[in-house]
Design a protein around this motif. Structure first.
Motif, mmCIF file in Angstrom:
data_model
loop_
_atom_site.group_PDB
_atom_site.id
_atom_site.type_symbol
_atom_site.label_atom_id
_atom_site.label_comp_id
_atom_site.label_asym_id
_atom_site.label_seq_id
_atom_site.Cartn_x
_atom_site.Cartn_y
_atom_site.Cartn_z
ATOM 1 N N ASP A 404 2.164 12.090 55.123
ATOM 2 C CA ASP A 404 3.194 11.809 54.162
ATOM 3 C C ASP A 404 3.388 10.510 53.640
ATOM 4 N N ASP A 405 4.023 9.949 52.857
ATOM 5 C CA ASP A 405 4.120 8.744 52.098
ATOM 6 C C ASP A 405 4.274 7.515 53.471
ATOM 7 N N LYS A 414 2.218 22.514 56.472
ATOM 8 C CA LYS A 414 2.756 21.563 55.751
ATOM 9 C C LYS A 414 4.098 21.008 56.191
ATOM 10 N N GLN A 415 4.205 20.960 57.406
ATOM 11 C CA GLN A 415 5.485 20.546 58.191
ATOM 12 C C GLN A 415 5.234 19.397 59.111
ATOM 13 N N PRO A 416 6.145 18.550 59.112
ATOM 14 C CA PRO A 416 6.138 17.317 60.229
ATOM 15 C C PRO A 416 5.797 17.744 61.385
ATOM 16 N N VAL A 417 4.882 17.210 62.201
ATOM 17 C CA VAL A 417 4.610 17.297 63.374
ATOM 18 C C VAL A 417 5.661 16.725 64.294
ATOM 19 N N ARG A 418 6.204 17.646 64.971
ATOM 20 C CA ARG A 418 7.329 17.109 65.904
ATOM 21 C C ARG A 418 7.327 15.967 66.822
ATOM 22 N N SER A 419 8.173 15.189 66.886
ATOM 23 C CA SER A 419 8.061 14.022 67.967
ATOM 24 C C SER A 419 8.113 14.668 69.355
ATOM 25 N N PHE A 420 7.607 13.807 69.882
ATOM 26 C CA PHE A 420 7.434 14.330 71.481
ATOM 27 C C PHE A 420 7.581 13.186 72.409
ATOM 28 N N GLU A 444 -0.288 5.019 65.539
ATOM 29 C CA GLU A 444 -1.544 4.782 64.393
ATOM 30 C C GLU A 444 -2.001 5.903 63.683
ATOM 31 N N ILE A 445 -2.049 7.097 64.223
ATOM 32 C CA ILE A 445 -2.479 8.267 63.701
ATOM 33 C C ILE A 445 -1.013 9.417 63.087
ATOM 34 N N GLY A 446 -0.073 8.618 63.058
ATOM 35 C CA GLY A 446 0.952 9.453 62.745
ATOM 36 C C GLY A 446 1.949 10.330 63.518
ATOM 37 N N LEU A 447 1.491 10.416 64.692
ATOM 38 C CA LEU A 447 2.289 11.020 65.717
ATOM 39 C C LEU A 447 3.216 10.080 66.322
#
Length: 602
Positions: A404-405, A414-420, A444-447
């Motif tokens: 996403d932005d 198309k859903q945000p990967v959940r935090s963990f 760095e890779i959006g996780l």
């Protein structure tokens, strides 16, 4: 198969003992709880002791808990009963991690053939009360594992029987599930116990087909235990465990009649890495197995490790991030592969563990030492991974992920990967620092990864029940006769698979792969070296392609650093007369006969 949960010596400060009643049907589901609350005393500037310093070896890092039991049948006994310590209770054979050989201990030789492994019990072996160590003692010790929920209970699915062949010869006969590696491990890691002491204890706890483990655990074994090793328990308190040399130890004949050099071995107890390390710097510890950063700077304090050169310690295990394979998003192998490329291993190496690790290579085989013959560099380059953030993003893009932005990773739906979370026991500073680097790397890779530092008992329970996202652990911390097979088996073998919520002591990530299972079943029975090499190559390729766990760093089997303020002639890389196992573990014990007190030690 479940081998039990070996106590890690890097952070727990007290144990709380739960009470249980076990049946044979529920043996493999035994529930163990360890707590970390009670504090011990901080390191003093100088040891105040009634024991002559020139006769006393102080060690630390093998126990963090105020002593409560020295019963080898307790689920979590104190030093020196726990782990693979061999200075009180001895095994038949013992593994030398330098040579990869099994060396004599209570047995003076062994042979192996297609159907069995036969050991010859040393006729000189004696208990500390002067009575002989007998074949009956050995047979009964292994029988205990068939009766009670010990960590070795499952070994009996690989044994058909153990026989007295006469002449002090004992044969371990393979079952249809032939696995010589597990049996060799059992022979080298099972403490032989005196039947005269433990048979009445166990029989007294029997009720029908059940055994009351509460009753067995009531026996603390803390008053002159009957042992076969060179030391015995003298006394203990909340801040130390004192062992005294048995001057009549039967095994002294192996050293031309010489006794071990220290008259006393004292294990000091502190409640943090920093306090152990402070004691080491002050000369209050002679040997420590606790992570001590920047060892090259400690020469000014007369402290060094196995080697004077990087990585300073001898690597022997692989610390990993366990993955919850049944949970999204970790059930996607492409995400797991991208994560491996995102992790900055060099930063972990420098920041978290003071460069105490060689550069990590892909796969689950140590590319040095006795395992190096099974490591295939061509496969590592083809199927492996290295730190490359752009490569990680390319893998994710091809797999259907996007961002996403704000740079947050968006999944295929198309859903945000959940935090963990990524968890480890609180206070294990090297692991905490490694996790901090991993969190930065995955961000760095959006996780959206987060640190989770918890009480040891919480971490341990989460792993057993599978209620975690990612968790740091060294599943197989010691090299053995079964390496590297047992390392693979402990994280990939579906024979240990348990549903989430049921206890698992191996394969805690709940990984499954039929091809891996076939190789894990095949390898232990192979004797042709070429076939064995090809089988390990195939298994390591499956590991690299499917990523059961995320290998993070190589580590020593124990951190081994010593001070020469009071003792000298420790085994080192330049003087490798014994392996770097802190003089109390496995074949490292023979170093006790060769260390020498400094002339000015007081």
């Amino acid at each position: 198969m479940d081998y039990g949960n070996i106590k890690n010596s890097l952070g727990c400060t007290v144990k709380h003992r739960a009470r249980y009643f076990f049946t044979l049907a529920s043996a493999l589901g035994a529930f163990f709880v360890i707590g970390c609350n009670e504090e011990t005393k901080p390191a003093q500037d100088k040891v105040q002791s009634e024991y002559e310093r020139s006769e006393t070896l102080y060690i630390g890092g093998f126990d963090w808990t105020p002593p409560s039991s020295f019963n080898p049948l307790d689920y979590n006994p104190n030093f020196p009963i726990d782990g693979n310590s061999r200075i009180t209770y001895e095994s038949l054979l013992t593994y030398n991690q330098l040579t990869g050989e099994l060396e004599p201990m209570l047995a003076d030789s062994y042979t192996s053939d297609e159907d069995k492994i036969t050991v010859h019990l040393d006729t000189k072996a004696r208990w500390s009360n002067g009575s002989p160590v007998t074949v009956d003692d050995v047979l009964y010790t292994f029988k205990i594992d068939s009766l009670l929920p010990t960590p070795r209970h499952g070994n009996w699915q690989f044994l058909s029987e153990i026989t007295n062949d006469g002449g002090n010869n004992i044969s371990f006969h393979f079952s249809k599930n032939k696995n010589p590696l597990i049996i060799l491990n059992a022979i080298a890691e099972t403490s032989i116990l005196p039947k005269a002491v433990f048979e009445p204890l166990i029989q007294g706890a029997k009720s029908g087909k059940t055994y009351d483990m509460n009753r067995i655990a009531e026996f603390k074994n803390d008053s002159m235990p009957v042992v076969s090793g060179p030391y015995n328990l003298k006394t203990y308190s909340p801040d130390q465990i004192v062992l005294e040399r048995n001057d009549k130890y039967w095994g002294n004949y192996k050293f031309s009649g010489k006794k071990p050099s220290p008259k006393y071995i004292i294990h000091s107890l502190y409640n943090s890495n920093n306090q152990f390390n402070s004691a080491m710097t002050k000369g209050n510890l002679d040997i420590s197995s606790v992570f001590l950063p920047r060892i090259w700077e400690k020469a000014r304090d007369s402290i060094r490790a196995w080697s004077r050169n990087e990585p300073y310690h001898l690597p022997g295990s692989i610390t990993t991030l366990f993955i919850a394979h049944t949970r999204t998003p970790f059930d996607d192998v492409e995400l797991r592969r991208a994560m491996m490329h995102a992790i900055n291993f060099e930063k972990i190496k420098a920041r978290a563990i003071s460069n105490y690790t060689p550069v990590i290579q892909p796969g689950f085989i140590l590319p040095f030492g006795t395992e190096s013959k099974y490591f295939n560099k061509e496969d590592a380059d083809k199927y492996g991974y290295s730190y490359d953030v752009e490569k990680a993003k390319e893998i994710l893009t091809k797999a259907g992920y996007s961002w996403d932005d704000n740079g947050r990773l968006i999944d295929k739906k198309k859903q945000p990967v959940r935090s963990f979370t990524i968890e480890c026991p609180q206070g294990w500073t090297d692991w905490e620092d490694a996790i901090k680097v991993i969190v930065e790397s995955l961000n760095e890779i959006g996780l959206a990864a987060e640190e989770k530092f918890v009480d040891y008992s919480v971490w341990d329970k989460n792993l057993r029940l599978g209620t975690f996202d990612l968790a740091m652990k060294t599943q197989t911390a010691e090299l053995s006769a079964a390496s590297p097979w047992n390392r693979f088996d402990q994280v990939m073998g579906s024979v240990s698979y348990r549903p989430i919520g049921e206890e698992a002591f191996a394969n805690q990530g709940r990984y499954k792969n039929e091809d891996a299972d076939k190789l894990l079943e095949k390898i232990p029975a192979l004797t042709d070296e070429k076939e064995l090499t090809e089988a390990y190559r195939a298994l390591n390729r499956i590991f690299m392609e499917t990523i059961p766990v995320l290998p993070i760093m190589y580590r020593p089997t124990q951190f081994y650093q010593f001070s020469t303020k009071h003792w000298t002639n420790f085994p080192t890389e330049e003087n490798p007369y014994a392996p770097p196992q802190s003089l109390v573990v496995a074949a490292g014990v023979k170093g006790l006969w060769k260390i020498v007190p400094q002339p000015n030690a007081k």
